[in-house]
Design a protein around this motif. Sequence first.
Motif, PDB file in Angstrom:
ATOM      1  N   VAL A  82       0.816  -1.205   0.000  1.00 12.53           N
ATOM      2  CA  VAL A  82       0.000   0.000   0.000  1.00 12.53           C
ATOM      3  C   VAL A  82       0.859   1.268   0.000  1.00 12.53           C
ATOM      4  N   THR A  83       2.026   1.215   0.659  1.00 13.61           N
ATOM      5  CA  THR A  83       2.867   2.419   0.691  1.00 13.61           C
ATOM      6  C   THR A  83       3.383   2.748  -0.717  1.00 13.61           C
ATOM      7  N   HIS A  84       3.578   1.715  -1.504  1.00 16.99           N
ATOM      8  CA  HIS A  84       4.061   1.905  -2.872  1.00 16.99           C
ATOM      9  C   HIS A  84       3.013   2.628  -3.717  1.00 16.99           C
ATOM     10  N   ILE A  85       1.744   2.264  -3.491  1.00 17.67           N
ATOM     11  CA  ILE A  85       0.650   2.929  -4.196  1.00 17.67           C
ATOM     12  C   ILE A  85       0.550   4.385  -3.772  1.00 17.67           C
ATOM     13  N   ARG A  86       0.599   4.589  -2.460  1.00 17.63           N
ATOM     14  CA  ARG A  86       0.374   5.941  -1.953  1.00 17.63           C
ATOM     15  C   ARG A  86       1.500   6.888  -2.321  1.00 17.63           C
ATOM     16  N   LYS A  87       2.688   6.336  -2.448  1.00 14.55           N
ATOM     17  CA  LYS A  87       3.835   7.159  -2.803  1.00 14.55           C
ATOM     18  C   LYS A  87       3.670   7.738  -4.208  1.00 14.55           C
ATOM     19  N   LYS A  88       2.861   7.051  -5.015  1.00 17.29           N
ATOM     20  CA  LYS A  88       2.655   7.531  -6.381  1.00 17.29           C
ATOM     21  C   LYS A  88       1.736   8.731  -6.449  1.00 17.29           C
ATOM     22  N   MET A  89       1.099   9.041  -5.311  1.00 16.23           N
ATOM     23  CA  MET A  89       0.087  10.098  -5.348  1.00 16.23           C
ATOM     24  C   MET A  89       0.287  11.099  -4.228  1.00 16.23           C
ATOM     25  N   GLY A  90       0.141  12.353  -4.573  1.00 17.86           N
ATOM     26  CA  GLY A  90       0.162  13.390  -3.553  1.00 17.86           C
ATOM     27  C   GLY A  90      -1.270  13.790  -3.261  1.00 17.86           C
ATOM     28  N   LEU A  91      -1.594  13.991  -1.997  1.00 20.06           N
ATOM     29  CA  LEU A  91      -2.970  14.315  -1.634  1.00 20.06           C
ATOM     30  C   LEU A  91      -3.067  15.711  -1.038  1.00 20.06           C
ATOM     31  N   LEU A  92      -4.002  16.492  -1.566  1.00 21.51           N
ATOM     32  CA  LEU A  92      -4.340  17.775  -0.945  1.00 21.51           C
ATOM     33  C   LEU A  92      -5.724  17.639  -0.355  1.00 21.51           C
ATOM     34  N   SER A  93      -5.840  17.870   0.961  1.00 23.62           N
ATOM     35  CA  SER A  93      -7.147  17.652   1.575  1.00 23.62           C
ATOM     36  C   SER A  93      -7.923  18.965   1.679  1.00 23.62           C
ATOM     37  N   GLN A  94      -9.161  18.867   2.170  1.00 23.91           N
ATOM     38  CA  GLN A  94     -10.024  20.057   2.226  1.00 23.91           C
ATOM     39  C   GLN A  94      -9.420  21.140   3.099  1.00 23.91           C
ATOM     40  N   LYS A  95      -9.077  20.721   4.329  1.00 24.33           N
ATOM     41  CA  LYS A  95      -8.371  21.657   5.184  1.00 24.33           C
ATOM     42  C   LYS A  95      -6.914  21.239   5.130  1.00 24.33           C
ATOM     43  N   PRO A  96      -5.991  22.187   4.917  1.00 23.16           N
ATOM     44  CA  PRO A  96      -4.589  21.753   4.864  1.00 23.16           C
ATOM     45  C   PRO A  96      -4.196  21.085   6.172  1.00 23.16           C
TER      46      PRO A  96
END
Lengths: 253, 293
Positions: A82-96
């Motif tokens: 799962v860490t390999h998947i998540r590393k491929k994506m950067g997430l910006l959430s509603q509240k920083p």
Amino acid sequence: MEQKPHIRIQDLSVFFGRQRALKNITIDIPDKKITVIIGPSGCGKTTLLKCLNRLVEPLDGVKVSGKIFVDEEDIYDPKVEVTHIRKKMGLLSQKPQVLPMSIYDNVAYGPRLHGQKNKKKLGQIVEHYLQMAKLWEEVKDRLSEPASRLSVGQQQRLCLARGLAVEPEIILGDEPTSALDPQSSQNVEKRLIELKNDYTVIVVTHILRQAKRIADYIAFLYMGELIEHGPAEGVFANPKDPRTRAYLTGEIS
Amino acid sequence: MRLLKDALASKVMLVLTFFPGLVVFLIIIGLYLRGRPILAEKPLFSLLFSSSWAPGRGDFGFFPFIMGTLWVTAVALIVAVPISLLASIYLSEYAPRAVQEFIRPMIDLLAGLPSVIYGVWGVLLIVPLVARIAPFFGGTSSGYSILAGGLVLAIMIFPTIIYVSLEVISSIPYELREASLSLGATKWETVKHVVLKKGLQGIIAAIVLGLSRALGETMAVLMVVGNIPKVPQSVFDGGYPLPALIANNYGEMMSVPLYDSALMLAAGVLLVIVLVFNVLARIILVRVERRAG
């Protein structure tokens, strides 16, 4: 679509307990474009986004069926880390969500986790990505201050820099401007548009005007179903489904 | 009329709010007045740091009792803090909901048990256990020891620390964990670098609550600690914490001169120790807060 899709979602359904949050979603998400997911609140936009980096995990009554392929790799396959998947994506959430550490450490957090120990390299990485998020000039003299002292707009750009620093291929934004003032919002939108040259960007929003400003590709969700999707101009100018039309004209929101 | 009632209510509540503060103040004054006779006869320094305790001869050295209190408390914290922290992390971050719902009431129950029950249980189980394991560490022990007292105390302060730190950890927004996870951190890395850091203040507060309880706990410790008025040399030695001293002897002082005054002073010393630790904790908290911004 002439281009090869970056993400392919096939027949994705998500249940929270007995409630079905997403119903049989099938969509290809184009490479190096901004895809905007629109729809009224509670329609499953955020759930769909969180499935992409497996923040929705089949646990405690959550059930996920269907398949999501990122670069032709099935991310819900139990063999995939799962860490390999998540590393491929950067997430910006509603509240920083800044991490409880300094500005510097926020950006260095990801690279450190992934094994970068060289101090000089880390310094370069931090500067590079803060530049890219257009935050460097404002914080270069106070990198060791707690990140929580930044303004909300700066925090969101810090989150962007932090996400970029793990060298993802995909940027996920969950209503990334909803907590920001108009100026900071515009700032973040501009960054997203610049980023699509190198990244696949997927943004959830309920602000139609924002969708019109930045979208190349639109997906309209309604009550957990994917009603319509296609290139932005097409969907905006000529929605095929009556529900899409109703949403775009403001009859349902 | 309604306005009058309103004004009255606020005045009454004001008075009631000050009441607890007033009580603390009264206790301090009372202890000081009753402890004064012995302070008039002996220098404070020798009272605090002399190890000789023989009320019949007029020797009142509190040092063994102060050390007994500190040792027992230290053992309790060393055992309880890591276990309680890991337990609350497990419960909030890893445990399936069913496990949480099963464990939480048990923790509450543990917090509500009268301390004498812990004491009896300590005598039945912990004391023999300590006597059994002492030889492995190259000592002998009757079992009634600092270690037994510390272990019983540790178990008594589990619920406090677990409960408070669980509250603190669960109040941290899930989105913050997601932020860390989405950068490719594992769950444990997220806990270590983000959750614990964010919750540090609250966790310190939880530990201080446990500490205060440990310093003052009387009954359960008294039953297992041995009550030997000597400075302990190892955890297998018996000890004699301040609360136990007071509880055991107050009312049985016969007419030994100054005994009563000495015990009052002992209570005062205990109060000061608790105060010092609380102030230290406050200072640490302020520091942490400043650093976190």
